[in-house]
Design a protein around this motif. Structure first.
Motif, PDB file in Angstrom:
ATOM      1  N   VAL A 191       0.849  -1.192   0.000  1.00 59.21           N
ATOM      2  CA  VAL A 191       0.000   0.000   0.000  1.00 59.21           C
ATOM      3  C   VAL A 191       0.883   1.239   0.000  1.00 59.21           C
ATOM      4  O   VAL A 191       1.643   1.468   0.946  1.00 59.21           O
ATOM      5  N   TRP A 192       0.770   2.023  -1.071  1.00 64.45           N
ATOM      6  CA  TRP A 192       1.480   3.302  -1.136  1.00 64.45           C
ATOM      7  C   TRP A 192       0.623   4.379  -0.483  1.00 64.45           C
ATOM      8  O   TRP A 192      -0.514   4.621  -0.899  1.00 64.45           O
ATOM      9  N   GLY A 193       1.160   5.011   0.560  1.00 61.98           N
ATOM     10  CA  GLY A 193       0.460   6.105   1.223  1.00 61.98           C
ATOM     11  C   GLY A 193      -0.258   5.663   2.472  1.00 61.98           C
ATOM     12  O   GLY A 193      -1.148   4.803   2.429  1.00 61.98           O
ATOM     13  N   CYS A 194       0.103   6.243   3.607  1.00 64.48           N
ATOM     14  CA  CYS A 194      -0.503   5.891   4.896  1.00 64.48           C
ATOM     15  C   CYS A 194      -1.325   7.029   5.469  1.00 64.48           C
ATOM     16  O   CYS A 194      -1.449   7.166   6.691  1.00 64.48           O
ATOM     17  N   ALA A 215       3.367  -1.341   4.023  1.00 65.66           N
ATOM     18  CA  ALA A 215       2.937   0.046   3.880  1.00 65.66           C
ATOM     19  C   ALA A 215       4.132   0.941   3.554  1.00 65.66           C
ATOM     20  O   ALA A 215       5.205   0.796   4.148  1.00 65.66           O
ATOM     21  N   ILE A 216       3.931   1.868   2.614  1.00 65.75           N
ATOM     22  CA  ILE A 216       5.020   2.714   2.113  1.00 65.75           C
ATOM     23  C   ILE A 216       4.656   4.175   2.335  1.00 65.75           C
ATOM     24  O   ILE A 216       3.625   4.658   1.846  1.00 65.75           O
ATOM     25  N   ASP A 217       5.497   4.888   3.071  1.00 62.17           N
ATOM     26  CA  ASP A 217       5.276   6.301   3.370  1.00 62.17           C
ATOM     27  C   ASP A 217       6.592   6.834   3.903  1.00 62.17           C
ATOM     28  O   ASP A 217       7.594   6.116   3.914  1.00 62.17           O
ATOM     29  N   PRO A 292       2.285  11.552 -10.456  1.00 60.86           N
ATOM     30  CA  PRO A 292       1.903  10.144 -10.267  1.00 60.86           C
ATOM     31  C   PRO A 292       3.055   9.203  -9.950  1.00 60.86           C
ATOM     32  O   PRO A 292       3.080   8.054 -10.406  1.00 60.86           O
ATOM     33  N   SER A 293       4.025   9.638  -9.138  1.00 63.62           N
ATOM     34  CA  SER A 293       5.179   8.773  -8.895  1.00 63.62           C
ATOM     35  C   SER A 293       4.797   7.487  -8.167  1.00 63.62           C
ATOM     36  O   SER A 293       5.395   6.432  -8.396  1.00 63.62           O
ATOM     37  N   SER A 294       3.792   7.551  -7.287  1.00 70.06           N
ATOM     38  CA  SER A 294       3.374   6.324  -6.579  1.00 70.06           C
ATOM     39  C   SER A 294       2.771   5.309  -7.543  1.00 70.06           C
ATOM     40  O   SER A 294       3.024   4.106  -7.429  1.00 70.06           O
TER      41      SER A 294
END
Length: 392
Positions: A191-194, A215-217, A292-294
């Protein structure tokens, strides 16, 4: 009444505006008891969403008490406590009959604007530009709710506002993101973005049988919440030794995550890559709307034959998308504004049974008068701000 109004980029103010009135037999007027600032609101605050006008009332996450009803609304009565979906739906068109409520054909009176930009119009939204209806939002003391015979959902007695408020948007959004990821038992989900939607996507991924959630943040408070409440492994994209791609490949023994969820959207912050730098420059000078890098990372990282689910909001046209990777890796992408109406009953039941308490996200509780400062704190990640609830 008092309402939070948009007056331009980085300029929101609490103004005195006319009270809402019943305009159609299917309307209701709701006295707002709780409303929240959403990550999507920052796209308006930061000036990325077109067709905003000075004085527009913001806010699409709100709930409250019914105080007036149009003559055609027979499912509600004055005094009912309701949560209100941020997407509007007529309940009877082709798309509503298929429970694709955010694709409703009849709820956006400005559908021509949306058709010019998108080919077809999605549903109307509260407080989210004139392209999507120009409807006043719910960061206000009162709000008019069209299609009140279809949208508002009664809150069972005994449940406080803070447990159910997020049914208006972010809980169903995170849940639909996990559902659309087609998670199979044991899958690894990245999951990109927390931010709040990402947190609910993490919690929902477990509900659908994920075996592992990553999770990626880079915001410490968000990563901690993903670990403690979401039981996720985490990657800090600003402090990873090589790259997010390399770290995910290492964690999955070279295969890549089975399911990837982009819960960031239009304002993703890259880590110095040339496309990410160009995104920021183009957005700054008005030549682009989205960073839109994520989404690029999700496509590159996802395993072959996997699924990319995109609850993150995008505004316009995206540059430098790795379509070659998307096609040759046989990926599937699923997106969409949330069909909130579809999820209200099952998710309300989860809250009633104690399976989840969505209020874990709330970090700031403030009066509506403090909304302008709260927007800035939320946008600038000040004071550990993850989720703001406002009381008019």
């Amino acid at each position: 009444m008092k309402a939070l109004c948009w007056h331009g980029k980085n300029d929101v103010r609490v103004d005195t505006v006319p009270d809402p009135k019943i305009q159609d037999a299917r309307d209701a007027v709701i006295k707002v008891t709780a409303t929240a600032i959403c990550g999507s609101d920052l796209h308006l605050y930061d000036g990325y969403m077109p067709t905003m006008k000075s004085g527009d009332i913001l806010g699409h996450e709100f709930m409250g008490e019914v105080v007036e009803l149009g003559s055609a609304v027979t499912n509600l009565k004055k005094g009912d406590r309701v949560v209100v979906p941020f997407t509007m739906a007529c309940g009877s068109c082709f798309f509503c009959r298929k429970t694709l409520f955010s694709c409703c054909d009849n709820s956006n009176p400005n559908h021509e604007l949306a058709e010019e930009a998108m080919g077809h119009s999605p549903s109307g939204l509260f407080g989210y530009s004139h392209m999507l209806g120009g409807f006043p939002g719910g960061q206000a003391e009162y709000v008019r709710v069209p299609f009140a015979d279809v949208g508002p959902y009664k809150v069972p007695a005994g449940l406080p506002d803070e447990k159910v408020l997020f049914l208006t948007d972010i809980f169903p959004t995170g849940y639909m993101a996990a559902e659309q990821a087609d998670i199979e038992p044991g899958d690894t989900v990245a999951v990109w973005g927390c931010r709040p939607v990402g947190q609910f996507a993490i919690k929902s991924a477990w509900m659908f049988g994920a075996g592992r959630v990553i999770a990626i943040d880079t915001v410490p408070e968000r990563l901690k919440l993903a670990q403690t409440h979401g039981k996720a492994e985490t990657i800090d994209f600003m402090h990873v030794e090589s790259s997010v791609y390399d770290r995910l490949q290492e964690m999955t023994k070279g295969r890549g995550p089975d399911r990837c969820i982009d819960a960031v959207g239009a304002e993703a912050h890259g880590t110095g890559s040339i496309p990410a730098v160009l995104d920021k420059v183009k957005a700054t000078v008005g030549l682009g709307t989205d960073r839109p890098s994520s989404l690029r990372q999700a496509i590159m990282c996802c395993r072959k034959g996997g699924t990319v689910s995109v609850p993150g909001v995008y505004v316009g046209f995206l540059d430098k998308m790795p379509m070659g990777a998307f096609v040759n890796k046989a990926l599937t992408m699923k997106t969409g504004q949330t069909h909130v109406h579809r999820y209200l009953k099952p998710l309300m039941e989860k809250i009633e049974k104690g399976e989840i308490d969505p209020s874990f996200l709330i970090t700031h509780r403030l009066p509506l008068a403090d909304a302008p400062a709260a927007y800035k704190a939320f946008r600038d990640k000040q004071d550990g701000c993850i989720k703001v609830v406002l009381r008019p």
